[in-house]
Design an enzyme around this catalytic site. Sequence first.
Site, PDB file in Angstrom:
ATOM      1  N   PRO A 150     -15.940-145.860 -90.410  1.00  0.00           N
ATOM      2  CA  PRO A 150     -16.880-144.914 -91.020  1.00  0.00           C
ATOM      3  C   PRO A 150     -17.966-144.446 -90.048  1.00  0.00           C
ATOM      4  O   PRO A 150     -18.338-143.277 -90.058  1.00  0.00           O
ATOM      5  CB  PRO A 150     -17.478-145.716 -92.180  1.00  0.00           C
ATOM      6  CG  PRO A 150     -16.404-146.707 -92.544  1.00  0.00           C
ATOM      7  CD  PRO A 150     -15.720-147.054 -91.263  1.00  0.00           C
ATOM      8  N   SER A 198     -15.512-140.011 -83.419  1.00  0.00           N
ATOM      9  CA  SER A 198     -15.484-139.544 -82.024  1.00  0.00           C
ATOM     10  C   SER A 198     -16.089-140.595 -81.099  1.00  0.00           C
ATOM     11  O   SER A 198     -15.637-140.773 -79.974  1.00  0.00           O
ATOM     12  CB  SER A 198     -16.289-138.243 -81.894  1.00  0.00           C
ATOM     13  OG  SER A 198     -15.760-137.256 -82.739  1.00  0.00           O
ATOM     14  N   ARG A 205       8.926-106.455 -95.400  1.00  0.00           N
ATOM     15  CA  ARG A 205       7.941-105.962 -96.373  1.00  0.00           C
ATOM     16  C   ARG A 205       7.608-104.496 -96.056  1.00  0.00           C
ATOM     17  O   ARG A 205       7.233-104.162 -94.923  1.00  0.00           O
ATOM     18  CB  ARG A 205       6.674-106.812 -96.284  1.00  0.00           C
ATOM     19  CG  ARG A 205       5.481-106.263 -97.029  1.00  0.00           C
ATOM     20  CD  ARG A 205       5.632-106.386 -98.523  1.00  0.00           C
ATOM     21  NE  ARG A 205       4.438-105.923 -99.232  1.00  0.00           N
ATOM     22  CZ  ARG A 205       4.399-105.674-100.525  1.00  0.00           C
ATOM     23  NH1 ARG A 205       5.481-105.840-101.276  1.00  0.00           N
ATOM     24  NH2 ARG A 205       3.283-105.278-101.089  1.00  0.00           N
ATOM     25  N   GLN A 217      -2.397-113.815 -93.297  1.00  0.00           N
ATOM     26  CA  GLN A 217      -2.879-112.431 -93.388  1.00  0.00           C
ATOM     27  C   GLN A 217      -1.690-111.461 -93.456  1.00  0.00           C
ATOM     28  O   GLN A 217      -1.686-110.522 -94.256  1.00  0.00           O
ATOM     29  CB  GLN A 217      -3.759-112.125 -92.163  1.00  0.00           C
ATOM     30  CG  GLN A 217      -4.520-110.830 -92.252  1.00  0.00           C
ATOM     31  CD  GLN A 217      -5.527-110.833 -93.409  1.00  0.00           C
ATOM     32  OE1 GLN A 217      -5.942-111.882 -93.873  1.00  0.00           O
ATOM     33  NE2 GLN A 217      -5.872-109.654 -93.895  1.00  0.00           N
ATOM     34  N   GLU A 256      -6.959-137.354 -83.338  1.00  0.00           N
ATOM     35  CA  GLU A 256      -6.656-137.628 -81.915  1.00  0.00           C
ATOM     36  C   GLU A 256      -7.674-136.959 -81.004  1.00  0.00           C
ATOM     37  O   GLU A 256      -7.340-136.444 -79.950  1.00  0.00           O
ATOM     38  CB  GLU A 256      -5.238-137.165 -81.560  1.00  0.00           C
ATOM     39  CG  GLU A 256      -4.160-138.094 -82.046  1.00  0.00           C
ATOM     40  CD  GLU A 256      -3.792-139.192 -81.056  1.00  0.00           C
ATOM     41  OE1 GLU A 256      -3.830-138.959 -79.840  1.00  0.00           O
ATOM     42  OE2 GLU A 256      -3.474-140.289 -81.522  1.00  0.00           O
ATOM     43  N   SER A 298     -11.579-130.903 -81.304  1.00  0.00           N
ATOM     44  CA  SER A 298     -11.577-129.891 -80.229  1.00  0.00           C
ATOM     45  C   SER A 298     -12.820-130.029 -79.355  1.00  0.00           C
ATOM     46  O   SER A 298     -12.756-129.849 -78.132  1.00  0.00           O
ATOM     47  CB  SER A 298     -11.515-128.480 -80.827  1.00  0.00           C
ATOM     48  OG  SER A 298     -10.216-128.208 -81.291  1.00  0.00           O
TER      49      SER A 298
END
Length: 408
Positions: free
Chosen positions: A133, A137, A292, A361, A388, A391
Site C-alpha cells: 500500500p 513506485s 462502414r 473513435q 511494471e 510511464s
Amino acid sequence: MSSTFSLDPGADQLAVRDWLHGFAADVIRPAAAEWDEREETPWPVIQEAAKLGIYSLDFYAQQYFDPSGVGIPIAMEELFWGDAGIGLSIVGTTLAAVAVLANGTDEQIGTWTPQMFGTPDDVKVAAFCSSEPDAGSDVGALRTRAVYDEAKDEWVLNGTKTWATNGGIAAVHVVVASVDPELGTRGHASFVVPQGTPGLSQGQKFKKHGIRASHTAEVVLDGVRVPGSCLLGGKEKLDERLARAREGVKRSGGRGNAAMATFEASRPAVGAQAIGIARAAYEVALDYARTREQFGRPIIDNQGVAFQLADMKTRIDAARLLVWRASWMAANNQPFTAAEGSMSKLYAGETAKFVTAQAMQILGGNGFTREYPVERMHRDSAIYTIFEGTSEIQRLVIARAISGMPIR
Ligand SMILES: Cc1cc2nc3c(=O)[nH]c(=O)nc-3n(C[C@H](O)[C@H](O)[C@H](O)COP(=O)(O)OP(=O)(O)OC[C@H]3O[C@@H](n4cnc5c(N)ncnc54)[C@H](O)[C@@H]3O)c2cc1C
C-alpha cells in the site's frame, strides 16, 4: 551492436507464432468477453493452454533461453492479441517463475518452478508479491519484514502486499521482504511461500477497470513461517550481499539499483503484451473503416480517418522494433546503457493507450459499446502505463541512464 541482430525471426519462431496465433484466435478471443464480464480467473482456458503445452514451464523456458531474444515478445504479442485479461491469466505465473530463475539456487529452481504450473490435469498459478500500500513506485519503502529465527532455521514474514496478480489463489507466492530496512532496496530478499502455509491469506480482491479476467488481490502475511530453504539464493549468499551492501552504504550513502536492473530486463516482455492489444484494436478499426459507409463512401476514404490508421500502424511497428531490440540485447547480455528496456515498455504502453483510443473513435458509437471488442481493449490497455513501472518511472529511469544525473 553485433551483426547477429536480425529482424527475421526464423522458421522456428514463425511456427511458434502461428501456433499461438491459432490458439489466440480459436480459444482466447471467443472467450474474452465472457471472462471480462465474470471478472474471474479463466481456469478452463488456462487448462486448455496447459494441455497444448502453451501453459508450461518447458514452453516458457524454451522461449526465455532463445538467443534471438524474440521468442518471448512474439509469444506475448500473440496471446495478448487474443485478449489481455486471459493473456495475463496465462502468463502471470512467469513473473514469479522469473524471480525464482533469477535469484534461486539450482535446487530451488528445480523444486519450485514446476509447482507453479502444476500439471495439465491440475493446473496451478503463481504470484509475485512486491508492491505494498505504501510502496508502489517507491519499492525501497516496502515494510514487509522477514526475520530469521536461527534456532529453528526459519524465516518469519509479516506485512501486507497489494496488487498481486494471482495473489491468494497461487500455489506458490514469491514475496519480496526487507531483511535490513536500513539498506533500502539492497536489504531486500525474496522468499517462496507455498500454498497452505499458515498466516498467508488473501485480502480484498480488486474490481478493476481492465484486464478483469486476471485476478488481482491483496496478500496478508501474518507471522508466516517458512523454512530457511525458502530464502531464494540461500542464507550464505544473502549474508555476503548484505555485507557488501553495508560497505557500499558507508561509501556511497545507500543507493542501490539491483532490483531496478531486474525489472529493466523484464520490461520488453510487458511491452510486447501492450503491442498485442494495440495490434488487435488496429485490425478491428482498419476493417471497420473499410466497410462502414457514411456520406455514400467508406469512412476510410477520408484522409482524417486514413491518417489516424497510418499513425496507429506506424506507432505499433515502432514499438515492436524497440521491444525486439531490448529483448535481443537482454538475451545477448548487452547492457542497457540508455535504459532500452524501459524505453520499449514506455513506448509500447503509451502506444497501446493511443491506438485503442483511436480505434474507439473510428468505430464511433459502436466503439463505445461492448458489442465490439475495442471498448474492452481500450480498458485493458490502461494498465500498461501503470504496472511494471509507471510511464513516469520509465522516463525517470531513462533520464537517469542518459544523463548520469540523480534526476528526481
Ligand atoms: C492490475 C495490476 C496488477 C499488478 N500486478 C502486480 C504484481 O503481480 N506484483 C506486484 O508486486 N505489483 C503488481 N502491481 C503493482 C504495480 O506495479 C503498481 O501499481 C505500480 O508500480 C505503481 O505503484 P502505485 O500504484 O503505488 O502508484 P504510485 O507509486 O503511488 O504512483 C502514483 C502516481 O505518481 C507517479 N509518481 C510516483 N513517483 C514518481 C516520481 N518519482 N516521479 C514522477 N512521478 C511519480 C506515478 O507515475 C503515478 O502516476 C499491479 C498493479 C495493478 C493495477
